[in-house]
Design a protein around this motif. Structure first.
Motif, short mmCIF file in Angstrom:
data_model
loop_
_atom_site.label_atom_id
_atom_site.label_comp_id
_atom_site.label_asym_id
_atom_site.label_seq_id
_atom_site.Cartn_x
_atom_site.Cartn_y
_atom_site.Cartn_z
N PRO A 111 0.84 -1.28 0.00
CA PRO A 111 0.03 -0.18 0.08
C PRO A 111 0.82 1.31 0.12
O PRO A 111 1.98 1.05 0.31
N ALA A 112 0.24 2.44 -0.53
CA ALA A 112 0.95 3.72 -0.67
C ALA A 112 1.50 4.26 0.62
O ALA A 112 2.41 5.02 0.93
N ASP A 113 0.68 3.73 1.65
CA ASP A 113 0.85 4.39 3.03
C ASP A 113 1.60 3.46 4.01
O ASP A 113 1.53 3.70 5.25
N ALA A 114 2.32 2.45 3.40
CA ALA A 114 2.85 1.36 4.05
C ALA A 114 3.91 2.13 5.27
O ALA A 114 4.37 1.40 6.24
N LEU A 115 4.42 2.96 4.93
CA LEU A 115 5.61 3.64 5.76
C LEU A 115 4.99 4.76 6.59
O LEU A 115 5.72 5.39 7.21
N LEU A 116 3.76 5.02 6.69
CA LEU A 116 3.41 6.19 7.55
C LEU A 116 3.40 6.20 8.91
O LEU A 116 4.09 7.02 9.42
N ASP A 117 3.52 4.97 9.65
CA ASP A 117 3.78 4.64 11.01
C ASP A 117 5.32 5.02 11.14
O ASP A 117 5.77 5.72 12.23
N THR A 156 -2.48 13.74 -1.93
CA THR A 156 -3.51 13.05 -2.43
C THR A 156 -3.36 13.33 -4.05
O THR A 156 -2.95 13.98 -4.55
N LYS A 157 -4.27 12.43 -4.89
CA LYS A 157 -4.16 12.52 -6.10
C LYS A 157 -4.89 14.00 -6.59
O LYS A 157 -4.42 14.86 -7.50
N GLU A 158 -5.82 14.33 -5.73
CA GLU A 158 -6.69 15.51 -6.01
C GLU A 158 -5.66 16.95 -5.71
O GLU A 158 -5.60 17.85 -6.59
N ALA A 160 4.40 17.44 -10.44
CA ALA A 160 2.80 17.16 -10.82
C ALA A 160 2.60 17.31 -12.24
O ALA A 160 1.27 16.70 -12.64
N LYS A 161 3.10 18.22 -12.89
CA LYS A 161 2.98 18.46 -14.41
C LYS A 161 3.30 17.25 -15.30
O LYS A 161 2.84 17.08 -16.28
N PRO A 200 -1.50 7.95 -1.20
CA PRO A 200 -0.65 9.00 -1.28
C PRO A 200 0.63 8.92 -1.77
O PRO A 200 1.16 7.90 -1.60
N ILE A 201 1.20 9.96 -2.37
CA ILE A 201 2.46 9.90 -2.53
C ILE A 201 3.31 10.90 -1.51
O ILE A 201 2.46 11.62 -0.87
N ILE A 202 4.50 10.73 -0.99
CA ILE A 202 5.15 11.03 0.21
C ILE A 202 6.06 12.10 -0.16
O ILE A 202 7.09 11.46 -0.96
#
Length: 466
Positions: free
Chosen positions: A98-104, A137-139, A164-165, A175-177
């Motif tokens: 998952p993209a948030d695997a490193l969040l902790d 986020t993507k948005e 981003a462009k 998310p990307i970090i």
């Protein structure tokens, strides 16, 4: 007149040997640094300050905390070699994690950074602890596409606008970090350490000197007719050769690696570094996009046809401490690359990165790769935070895997010398070496090294330096 100062021999003038010699020059010692090449810090490619180890999802929190602390020490030791731009961590769609695997982990590192600042305000070198990382986020990324690119980025958002462009949003997870892991310029480290060591009156630099024999004489070592009270083995991937000369046993791995130099001429923006996660050694290995000034990019792809090599990992045999690479890799290290191999692998790296940054397909081969052999003590290929080992009373083995470890390593050796009463702790006066050298002088020297080693001079520069 005979000096009473302890005599220290350092074998190997890579980042480990040069840095430990510089650190020890603060003490009342006589230091001789032996390096077989004509200049210092010739070794495997380095381009990243691992301030938290977030490029490596597989390592444990203990190693991450150590890398954070050590990176801060390295930045303070060699500030003019740092490119102060963040790193973007991206998880591809086809990656199993998952993209948030490193969040902790990131939350934990943020707290550790706060503690380091509280312990010493001078440790606040990675920006505010509250801004150590940021999720997008993507948005948010789509909204950043509408923003104007900043000539001098000040915030993490500013740094992300150019990417981003260009990023293919269909290929990545969210998310990307963005994290405050900075760039590390090998030519500026080589220049900094060379200029500083040349200023130290108690350091004798012996370049173009190969050590073929070492005699042990009770508590001393005799090298090229000189007697030394303490020996530091900083011979990099040849450390095992020195161990063998001394009859010492050590388990180790050695891995040949390369990073590729490309030029994307239409790119005049300031970019962050970008990591696209992947499984090492598979066709979907991690990709690394490292920006230099004037459209140059250093590229890694942790696949067998880009950065890694078949038979490129060697282990020592039971009767020797030296892990010997196949001769084809030694030939590359000593004699250089065939042009067709440079072209093939660099173009493979460009294609690999352009799957995520489509416009990057127009980049071209810019020079030969940055390459070398990296030692890894023990038998754990995932080890990243390593420092120094002591096998006998008067022998230290510097076995760094990541450059971040060098100050911790030097401090440990200094403590050993204090314990042996070879130096007096009370006479130690810590120097701020950065105040004795100018950024412009480093640039001139680093450009000279680029020319001597046949690389573009722009690799001697940083996008966002002090």
């Amino acid at each position: 007149m005979q000096s009473n100062k302890a005599k220290i021999a350092v074998i190997g003038g890579g980042i480990a040997g040069a840095s430990v010699a510089l650190y020890l020059s603060q003490f009342d010692l006589e230091i001789t640094l032996f390096e077989k090449e004509p200049s210092l810090v010739n070794g495997p490619p380095m381009c990243h300050l691992h301030a938290g180890g977030n490029l490596y999802r597989e390592i444990d929190n203990k190693q991450c905390i150590k890398l954070l602390k050590q990176s801060i020490e390295l930045l303070r030791f060699y500030p003019y070699a740092i490119d102060f731009r963040p790193t973007l961590l991206v998880t591809p769609k086809d990656d199993p994690h998952p993209a948030d695997a490193l969040l902790d982990r990131l939350k934990m590192l943020q707290k550790e950074y706060e503690k380091l600042i509280e312990a010493d305000p001078k440790n606040k070198v990675l920006g505010e602890s509250s801004e150590y990382y940021k999720l997008y986020t993507k948005e948010k990324l789509i909204s950043l596409r509408q923003k104007e690119i900043k000539k001098k980025p000040l915030t993490l958002d500013d740094w992300l606008i150019p990417l981003a462009k260009e990023l293919d949003l269909q290929k990545i997870k969210f998310p990307i970090i963005m994290v405050q892991e900075y760039g590390l310029n090998v030519f500026r480290i080589a220049a900094s350490s060379s200029l500083l060591l040349e200023k130290q009156k108690n350091v004798d630099l012996k370049r173009k000197t190969f050590i073929e024999a070492i005699e042990k004489d009770q508590d001393s070592f005799v090298i090229n007719g000189q007697k030394f009270d303490y020996l530091i083995n900083a011979a990099g991937f040849r450390s095992g050769f020195i161990d063998d000369l001394l009859g010492l046993k050590r388990e180790r791995l050695v891995e040949f690696k390369a990073a590729y130099v490309s030029r994307w001429e239409q790119s005049s923006k300031l970019w962050p570094e970008v990591i696209f996660y992947g499984e090492r050694g598979t066709p979907r290995g991690m990709a690394q996009f490292t920006p230099y000034p004037n459209g140059y990019f250093q590229l890694h792809g942790m696949t067998q046809d880009i950065t890694l090599f078949e038979d490129g990992l060697a282990k020592n045999r039971p009767n020797s401490s030296e892990a010997k690479l196949p001769s084809k890799f030694i030939q590359k290290i000593e004699s250089g690359w065939q042009s067709d191999a440079v072209k093939k692998r660099t173009e493979a790296a460009i294609r690999y990165l352009s799957q995520f940054i489509p416009s990057f397909k127009d980049a071209k081969v810019a020079s030969k790769p940055l390459f070398g052999a990296q030692q890894i003590p023990g038998d754990d290929i995932t080890l990243r935070a390593s420092e120094v080992s002591f096998d006998t009373q008067r022998y230290a083995r510097c076995e760094i895997v990541k450059a971040s470890s060098i100050v911790t390593m030097a401090e440990a050796i200094a403590q050993k010398l204090i314990d042996l009463k070879l130096i007096d702790k009370e006479k130690f006066e810590k120097k701020d070496f950065s105040k004795t050298i100018k950024s412009e002088d480093i640039t001139v020297y680093a450009k000279k090294l680029c020319r001597e080693r046949n690389y573009p001079e722009d690799l001697a520069l940083v996008n966002n330096g002090i």
